[in-house]
Design a protein around this motif. Structure first.
Motif, PDB file in Angstrom:
ATOM      1  N   VAL A  23      21.557 -17.221 -14.457  1.00  0.00           N
ATOM      2  CA  VAL A  23      21.792 -15.814 -14.784  1.00  0.00           C
ATOM      3  C   VAL A  23      21.698 -15.668 -16.300  1.00  0.00           C
ATOM      4  CG1 VAL A  23      23.370 -13.872 -14.673  1.00  0.00           C
ATOM      5  CG2 VAL A  23      23.242 -15.466 -12.769  1.00  0.00           C
ATOM      6  N   THR A  24      20.781 -14.830 -16.737  1.00  0.00           N
ATOM      7  CA  THR A  24      20.512 -14.666 -18.159  1.00  0.00           C
ATOM      8  C   THR A  24      20.933 -13.289 -18.652  1.00  0.00           C
ATOM      9  OG1 THR A  24      18.832 -14.984 -19.877  1.00  0.00           O
ATOM     10  CG2 THR A  24      18.134 -13.824 -17.875  1.00  0.00           C
ATOM     11  N   GLY A  25      20.702 -13.061 -19.910  1.00  0.00           N
ATOM     12  CA  GLY A  25      20.996 -11.779 -20.542  1.00  0.00           C
ATOM     13  C   GLY A  25      22.303 -11.823 -21.315  1.00  0.00           C
ATOM     14  N   PHE A  26      22.375 -11.031 -22.349  1.00  0.00           N
ATOM     15  CA  PHE A  26      23.586 -10.967 -23.177  1.00  0.00           C
ATOM     16  C   PHE A  26      24.802 -10.644 -22.324  1.00  0.00           C
ATOM     17  CE2 PHE A  26      26.525  -8.684 -26.010  1.00  0.00           C
ATOM     18  CZ  PHE A  26      26.683  -9.637 -27.013  1.00  0.00           C
ATOM     19  N   THR A  27      24.620  -9.791 -21.311  1.00  0.00           N
ATOM     20  CA  THR A  27      25.717  -9.397 -20.431  1.00  0.00           C
ATOM     21  C   THR A  27      25.750 -10.234 -19.154  1.00  0.00           C
ATOM     22  OG1 THR A  27      24.375  -7.703 -19.344  1.00  0.00           O
ATOM     23  CG2 THR A  27      25.642  -7.008 -21.285  1.00  0.00           C
ATOM     24  N   ASN A  41      20.045  -9.233 -30.646  1.00  0.00           N
ATOM     25  CA  ASN A  41      18.917  -8.570 -29.994  1.00  0.00           C
ATOM     26  C   ASN A  41      18.258  -9.511 -28.978  1.00  0.00           C
ATOM     27  OD1 ASN A  41      16.851  -6.834 -29.253  1.00  0.00           O
ATOM     28  ND2 ASN A  41      15.814  -6.877 -31.223  1.00  0.00           N
ATOM     29  N   HIS A  42      19.003  -9.872 -27.931  1.00  0.00           N
ATOM     30  CA  HIS A  42      18.521 -10.776 -26.871  1.00  0.00           C
ATOM     31  C   HIS A  42      17.580 -10.023 -25.935  1.00  0.00           C
ATOM     32  CE1 HIS A  42      22.067 -12.909 -28.325  1.00  0.00           C
ATOM     33  NE2 HIS A  42      21.527 -14.004 -27.801  1.00  0.00           N
ATOM     34  N   SER A  43      16.442  -9.618 -26.462  1.00  0.00           N
ATOM     35  CA  SER A  43      15.548  -8.700 -25.774  1.00  0.00           C
ATOM     36  C   SER A  43      14.267  -9.322 -25.243  1.00  0.00           C
ATOM     37  CB  SER A  43      15.175  -7.554 -26.717  1.00  0.00           C
ATOM     38  OG  SER A  43      14.581  -8.071 -27.899  1.00  0.00           O
ATOM     39  N   VAL A  44      13.938 -10.534 -25.661  1.00  0.00           N
ATOM     40  CA  VAL A  44      12.669 -11.157 -25.290  1.00  0.00           C
ATOM     41  C   VAL A  44      12.855 -12.003 -24.029  1.00  0.00           C
ATOM     42  CG1 VAL A  44      10.808 -12.710 -26.008  1.00  0.00           C
ATOM     43  CG2 VAL A  44      11.875 -11.179 -27.678  1.00  0.00           C
ATOM     44  N   ALA A  45      12.141 -11.651 -22.975  1.00  0.00           N
ATOM     45  CA  ALA A  45      12.200 -12.368 -21.700  1.00  0.00           C
ATOM     46  C   ALA A  45      11.258 -13.567 -21.787  1.00  0.00           C
ATOM     47  CB  ALA A  45      11.811 -11.437 -20.560  1.00  0.00           C
ATOM     48  N   ARG A  73      13.915 -19.341 -17.282  1.00  0.00           N
ATOM     49  CA  ARG A  73      13.706 -18.006 -17.850  1.00  0.00           C
ATOM     50  C   ARG A  73      15.000 -17.607 -18.542  1.00  0.00           C
ATOM     51  NH1 ARG A  73       9.846 -14.308 -14.807  1.00  0.00           N
ATOM     52  NH2 ARG A  73       8.241 -15.748 -14.137  1.00  0.00           N
ATOM     53  N   TRP A  74      14.876 -17.143 -19.796  1.00  0.00           N
ATOM     54  CA  TRP A  74      16.056 -16.852 -20.597  1.00  0.00           C
ATOM     55  C   TRP A  74      15.768 -15.689 -21.533  1.00  0.00           C
ATOM     56  CZ3 TRP A  74      20.588 -18.325 -19.263  1.00  0.00           C
ATOM     57  CH2 TRP A  74      21.653 -18.280 -20.160  1.00  0.00           C
ATOM     58  N   CYS A  75      16.755 -14.836 -21.741  1.00  0.00           N
ATOM     59  CA  CYS A  75      16.622 -13.733 -22.694  1.00  0.00           C
ATOM     60  C   CYS A  75      16.878 -14.284 -24.092  1.00  0.00           C
ATOM     61  CB  CYS A  75      17.606 -12.611 -22.361  1.00  0.00           C
ATOM     62  SG  CYS A  75      17.277 -11.835 -20.762  1.00  0.00           S
ATOM     63  N   LEU A  76      15.872 -14.248 -24.912  1.00  0.00           N
ATOM     64  CA  LEU A  76      15.916 -14.843 -26.249  1.00  0.00           C
ATOM     65  C   LEU A  76      16.141 -13.793 -27.322  1.00  0.00           C
ATOM     66  CD1 LEU A  76      12.797 -17.120 -25.806  1.00  0.00           C
ATOM     67  CD2 LEU A  76      15.205 -17.816 -25.675  1.00  0.00           C
ATOM     68  N   CYS A  77      16.779 -14.229 -28.412  1.00  0.00           N
ATOM     69  CA  CYS A  77      16.902 -13.370 -29.590  1.00  0.00           C
ATOM     70  C   CYS A  77      15.503 -13.120 -30.139  1.00  0.00           C
ATOM     71  CB  CYS A  77      17.728 -14.047 -30.677  1.00  0.00           C
ATOM     72  SG  CYS A  77      19.460 -14.243 -30.291  1.00  0.00           S
ATOM     73  N   VAL A 100       7.581 -12.595 -20.505  1.00  0.00           N
ATOM     74  CA  VAL A 100       7.409 -11.744 -19.329  1.00  0.00           C
ATOM     75  C   VAL A 100       7.610 -10.308 -19.811  1.00  0.00           C
ATOM     76  CG1 VAL A 100       8.237 -11.198 -17.010  1.00  0.00           C
ATOM     77  CG2 VAL A 100       8.251 -13.588 -17.825  1.00  0.00           C
ATOM     78  N   LEU A 101       6.510  -9.607 -20.008  1.00  0.00           N
ATOM     79  CA  LEU A 101       6.561  -8.287 -20.639  1.00  0.00           C
ATOM     80  C   LEU A 101       7.344  -7.260 -19.820  1.00  0.00           C
ATOM     81  CD1 LEU A 101       2.936  -8.098 -22.049  1.00  0.00           C
ATOM     82  CD2 LEU A 101       5.048  -8.599 -23.304  1.00  0.00           C
ATOM     83  N   SER A 102       7.249  -7.312 -18.505  1.00  0.00           N
ATOM     84  CA  SER A 102       7.962  -6.333 -17.673  1.00  0.00           C
ATOM     85  C   SER A 102       9.478  -6.488 -17.766  1.00  0.00           C
ATOM     86  CB  SER A 102       7.519  -6.446 -16.213  1.00  0.00           C
ATOM     87  OG  SER A 102       7.858  -7.723 -15.690  1.00  0.00           O
ATOM     88  N   ALA A 103       9.933  -7.672 -18.190  1.00  0.00           N
ATOM     89  CA  ALA A 103      11.360  -7.942 -18.327  1.00  0.00           C
ATOM     90  C   ALA A 103      11.805  -7.976 -19.787  1.00  0.00           C
ATOM     91  CB  ALA A 103      11.713  -9.262 -17.643  1.00  0.00           C
ATOM     92  N   THR A 104      10.882  -7.757 -20.717  1.00  0.00           N
ATOM     93  CA  THR A 104      11.209  -7.740 -22.146  1.00  0.00           C
ATOM     94  C   THR A 104      11.638  -6.331 -22.544  1.00  0.00           C
ATOM     95  OG1 THR A 104       9.757  -9.585 -22.664  1.00  0.00           O
ATOM     96  CG2 THR A 104      10.290  -8.103 -24.473  1.00  0.00           C
ATOM     97  N   ASN A 105      12.823  -6.239 -23.096  1.00  0.00           N
ATOM     98  CA  ASN A 105      13.402  -4.956 -23.485  1.00  0.00           C
ATOM     99  C   ASN A 105      12.606  -4.318 -24.614  1.00  0.00           C
ATOM    100  OD1 ASN A 105      15.348  -3.066 -24.865  1.00  0.00           O
ATOM    101  ND2 ASN A 105      16.706  -3.831 -23.263  1.00  0.00           N
ATOM    102  N   GLU A 106      12.488  -3.000 -24.568  1.00  0.00           N
ATOM    103  CA  GLU A 106      11.773  -2.270 -25.620  1.00  0.00           C
ATOM    104  C   GLU A 106      12.361  -2.543 -27.004  1.00  0.00           C
ATOM    105  OE1 GLU A 106      12.082   2.008 -25.161  1.00  0.00           O
ATOM    106  OE2 GLU A 106      14.216   1.874 -24.714  1.00  0.00           O
ATOM    107  N   LYS A 107      13.604  -2.968 -27.090  1.00  0.00           N
ATOM    108  CA  LYS A 107      14.233  -3.273 -28.387  1.00  0.00           C
ATOM    109  C   LYS A 107      13.563  -4.454 -29.088  1.00  0.00           C
ATOM    110  CE  LYS A 107      17.698  -0.319 -28.282  1.00  0.00           C
ATOM    111  NZ  LYS A 107      17.912   0.733 -29.216  1.00  0.00           N
ATOM    112  N   ALA A 108      12.818  -5.273 -28.338  1.00  0.00           N
ATOM    113  CA  ALA A 108      12.079  -6.374 -28.963  1.00  0.00           C
ATOM    114  C   ALA A 108      11.079  -5.832 -29.979  1.00  0.00           C
ATOM    115  CB  ALA A 108      11.359  -7.205 -27.909  1.00  0.00           C
TER     116      ALA A 108
END
Length: 124
Positions: A23-27, A41-45, A73-77, A100-108
């Motif tokens: 389970v990944t993501g800041f939250t 900014n853990h936004s990059v999938a 798979r991990w949400c990276l800074c 993974v662009l579909s899972a990468t937050n627009e904040k990236a």
């Protein structure tokens, strides 16, 4: 199943879940969400590589210490992903995790140009 995220990805579409195992993501929701308290900014999938794990450990963040390994798979800074991008020896250097662009937050996009993310996009 993870609750649906209200965040958007880099295409301004609903953010896709990135990983529930681990389970990944800041939250720890499975999504690369970036709530107000996420100063990293853990936004990059990303899809981790052994070379990136070595690189991150050399910068003081040993992700293996929490059980991660190449292929996870991990949400990276965004800043660490960009640091790996700038340290690469070429476009095929595995120090840069695929994205993974579909899972990468627009904040990236606050830190990384879309062109760079696309160059390292994972096949989906």
């Amino acid at each position: 199943m993870a609750a649906r995220s209200k965040s958007l990805n880099v295409f301004k579409k609903p953010l896709a879940v990135h990983s529930l195992n681990p389970v990944t993501g800041f939250t720890r929701s499975g999504y690369c969400e970036t709530p107000r308290g996420d100063v990293g900014n853990h936004s990059v999938a990303g899809i981790l590589t052994d070379q990136f794990l070595d690189f991150s450990a050399s910068r003081g963040n040993d992700l293996r210490s929490i059980g991660l390994k190449g292929g996870c798979r991990w949400c990276l800074c965004a800043s660490r992903w960009k640091e790996a991008l700038l340290a690469r020896k070429g476009d095929n250097d595995d120090v840069v995790p695929r994205v993974v662009l579909s899972a990468t937050n627009e904040k990236a996009l606050d830190d990384i140009p879309m062109e760079d993310l696309r160059k390292f996009a994972a096949e989906e």
